[in-house]
Design an enzyme around this catalytic site. Structure first.
Site, PDB file in Angstrom:
ATOM      1  N   ASP A   1      22.526  21.132 103.568  1.00  0.00           N
ATOM      2  CA  ASP A   1      23.270  20.904 104.814  1.00  0.00           C
ATOM      3  C   ASP A   1      23.202  19.391 105.027  1.00  0.00           C
ATOM      4  OD1 ASP A   1      24.501  22.516 107.237  1.00  0.00           O
ATOM      5  OD2 ASP A   1      23.357  20.919 108.158  1.00  0.00           O
TER       6      ASP A   1
ATOM      7  N   LYS B   1      18.621  29.503 109.018  1.00  0.00           N
ATOM      8  CA  LYS B   1      18.833  28.049 108.920  1.00  0.00           C
ATOM      9  C   LYS B   1      17.489  27.350 109.041  1.00  0.00           C
ATOM     10  CE  LYS B   1      22.213  25.040 108.576  1.00  0.00           C
ATOM     11  NZ  LYS B   1      23.551  25.201 107.960  1.00  0.00           N
TER      12      LYS B   1
END
Ligand code: NDP
Ligand code: 2IT
Length: 444
Positions: A166, A126
Site C-alpha cells: 500500500d 489492513k
C-alpha cells in the site's frame, strides 16, 4: 431511531478520534439503508451491523529499529483483521507517518467490501506503521521491515492473513518482510503478495491496480456510449497506482496531463512521459521536481492543484480525502464527465455528493481500485498450485474481473432503484455476499 443511524452514532461514540473510520462507515451504512431497513428485525436480533463494524481482531505493537547512526527509533505497527467471512484476511500494509488505528480501520473496513466485489475468496484486513520510508537507506528500510515482521509473523499465514503493499510499501519492503517471515517460520509460503517475480510474485501485480482502474473506467464509459479515446485525463499521485493508471490510460488512447506527489504536481500538456515518471519514482525515488528535466515544456507547481486543470476524466490515485468539495466544484465547472477512484476514499463525502448531484459518473475506490487485491488473490492461487501464469493470462483475468465487477455494481444499483449510483451499487453488492456468509456461519 433506525438501526443504521443507531450504529453510525455508536461507531462515532465508541471510536473517538477516528474520523476516517467514521467516514467510511457512514458511506457504507448510508448505502445499505434500503437493505437493512427491509431486514431490520433479523439484522438487529443477530447484531449484524455491530459485528460488521467491529473488527474480529486488532493488533498494535512496538517496532524498534536502529538507524545508520546507531540511533534507536520506535514506531507503532498495526494489523486489523476485520472480517474473515468469505476468506483469509487480505489487505495491504501502509507505511506513512500519518498512520494510526483509525486510518487502518477505515482501510480494513473498505477492504471487506472491495474484496467481496472481486468475486474471489478473500476477507478484509489492513495494517501498517507510522514509519516514514522517505529518505531512509536500504539498510534502514530492511531493519524496520525485519523488526515489523518479527512481531507480525505471529498473526499471519498463507491461509490466515495475507498482507501486501500500500502507500510506502512496494516490492522492496515486501521482499525484506518475506525474507524475514521465511527465516522465522522456516516456511516458504504465499504469506505476502506483491512479491518479486523470482520468489513467487505474480506477473501483472505491479500494474494491476492502475490497469484495473482503467479497465473499469473504459467499461463504464462504454455503457454510456463513450470511450477513453481522445479524452483528457487528470491523475493525482505518482506512486504505484498512479504510474500504471497513466500507462494504461495512454494505451487506451487518452492523454494524461497531470501527476502529483506530496510536495507538488506536474502539468504536461503533451501527455505525461511514463518512462520518465518510472525512472524518477521507481528507480531513483526522487521528487516530481525532476520531471521538468526530462520534459522542458512541462510545468511544476508546489502544493495542490491537479483538480483545477480542465479534463474529461479525473482519477485520484494518491490518498484519502485529497478531493474535497472545492475541487469537485472546479471539476464540474471545467466539464469533467467521470471521476473514478484509484486511491482509497480520496473523495470526501460532500464532494462525492456534489459530483453525483451534477450527473458525474462516479466509481468509488472499493470498486475502481479492486484490481490490485484481485490480482493479489490470483498470486495466492498461483502460489497454492506452485505455478506462475503468463502476463497475458493474469492481465486477461484482471480485465474480466473488472468488467464483471462493473456490471455487478451497476445491476445492484438498478435493482434497488438507484440506477447509475455506483456507490450504492458497490456497497450493496459487496455487502450481500459477506452477509450471506456471516449468516451461514452462525454467531462468530
Ligand atoms: P505509493 O506509496 O506508491 O504512492 C502514493 C502516492 O501518493 C505518492 O505519489 C505520494 O507522494 C502520494 N501521497 C501519499 N500520501 C499523500 C498525502 N498525504 N498527500 C499528498 N500526496 C500523498 O502508494 P500507492 O500508489 O500504492 O497507493 C496510492 C493509493 O491507492 C492509496 O490510497 C492506496 O491505499 C490505494 N491503493 C493501492 C493499491 C495498491 O495495489 N498499491 C490497491 C488499491 C488501492 P509522496 O511520494 O510525496 O508521499
Ligand atoms: O487497498 C488495497 O486494496 C491494497 N492496498 C492492495 C491489497 C492487496 O492485498 O493486494
Amino acid at each position: 431511531m433506525s438501526y443504521v443511524d443507531e450504529i453510525i452514532e455508536k461507531v462515532v461514540k465508541e471510536n473517538p478520534a477516528e474520523p476516517e473510520f467514521h467516514q467510511a462507515v457512514k458511506e457504507v451504512l448510508e448505502s445499505l439503508r434500503i437493505v437493512v431497513d427491509a431486514n431490520e428485525e433479523k439484522f438487529r436480533r443477530d447484531a449484524l451491523l455491530e459485528r460488521l463494524v467491529n473488527p474480529e481482531r486488532q493488533i498494535k505493537f512496538r517496532v524498534p529499529w536502529v538507524d545508520d547512526n546507531g540511533q534507536v527509533h520506535v514506531n507503532t505497527g498495526y494489523r486489523v483483521q476485520f472480517n474473515s467471512a468469505i476468506g483469509p484476511y487480505k489487505g495491504g500494509l501502509r507505511l506513512h507517518p500519518s498512520v494510526n488505528l483509525g486510518i487502518i480501520k477505515f482501510l480494513g473496513f473498505e477492504q471487506i467490501f472491495k474484496n467481496s466485489l472481486t468475486g474471489l475468496p478473500i476477507g478484509g484486513g489492513k495494517g501498517g506503521a507510522d514509519f516514514d520510508p522517505k529518505g531512509k537507506s536500504d539498510r534502514e528500510i530492511m531493519a524496520f521491515c525485519q523488526s515489523f515482521m518479527l512481531e507480525l509473523y505471529k498473526y499471519i499465514g498463507a491461509d490466515t492473513d495475507v498482507p501486501a503493499g500500500d502507500i510506502g510499501t512496494g516490492a522492496r519492503e515486501i521482499g525484506y518482510m518475506f525474507g524475514q517471515y521465511k527465516r522465522i517460520r522456516g516456511l516458504f509460503e504465499g504469506v505476502l503478495t506483491g512479491k518479486g517475480l523470482s520468489f513467487g510474485g505474480s506477473l501483472a501485480r505491479t500494474e494491476a491496480t492502475g490497469y484495473g482502474l482503467l479497465y473499469i473506467t473504459e467499461e463504464m464509459l462504454k455503457c454510456h456510449g463513450q470511450s477513453l479515446e481522445g479524452k483528457t485525463v487528470t491523475v493525482s499521485g505518482a506512486g504505484n497506482v498512479a504510474i500504471y493508471a497513466v500507462e494504461k490510460a495512454q494505451q487506451l488512447g487518452a492523454k494524461v496531463v497531470t501527476v502529483s506527489d506530496s510536495c507538488g504536481w506536474a502539468y504536461d500538456p503533451n501527455g505525461i512521459d511514463v518512462k520518465a515518471l518510472k525512472e524518477i519514482k521507481e528507480e531513483k525515488r526522487q521528487r516530481l521536481t525532476e520531471y521538468q528535466k526530462y520534459r522542458p515544456n512541462s510545468e511544476y507547481h508546489e502544493g495542490k492543484g491537479v483538480w483545477n486543470v480542465k479534463s474529461d476524466i479525473a482519477l485520484p490515485c494518491a490518498t484519502q480525502n485529497e478531493l474535497d468539495l472545492e475541487d469537485a466544484k472546479a471539476l464540474v465547472a471545467n466539464g469533467v464527465i467521470a471521476v473514478c477512484e484509484g486511491a482509497n476514499m480520496p473523495t470526501t463525502l460532500e464532494a462525492t455528493k456534489y459530483l453525483q448531484e451534477n450527473g458525474i459518473y462516479f466509481i468509488p475506490g472499493k470498486a475502481a481500485n479492486a484490481g490490485g487485491v484481485a490480482t493479489s488473490a490470483l498470486e495466492m492461487a498461483q502460489n497454492s498450485e506452485r505455478l506462475s501464469w503468463s502476463f497475458e493470462k493474469v492481465d486477461a483475468k484482471l480485465k474480466a474481473i473488472m468488467i464483471d465487477l462493473f456490471h455487478n455494481i451497476e445491476n445492484a444499483a438498478k435493482k434497488y432503484g438507484f440506477d447509475g449510483n455506483y456507490v450504492v451499487g458497490a456497497n450493496i453488492a459487496g455487502f450481500e455476499k459477506v452477509v450471506d456468509a456471516m449468516n451461514a456461519q452462525g454467531i462468530v
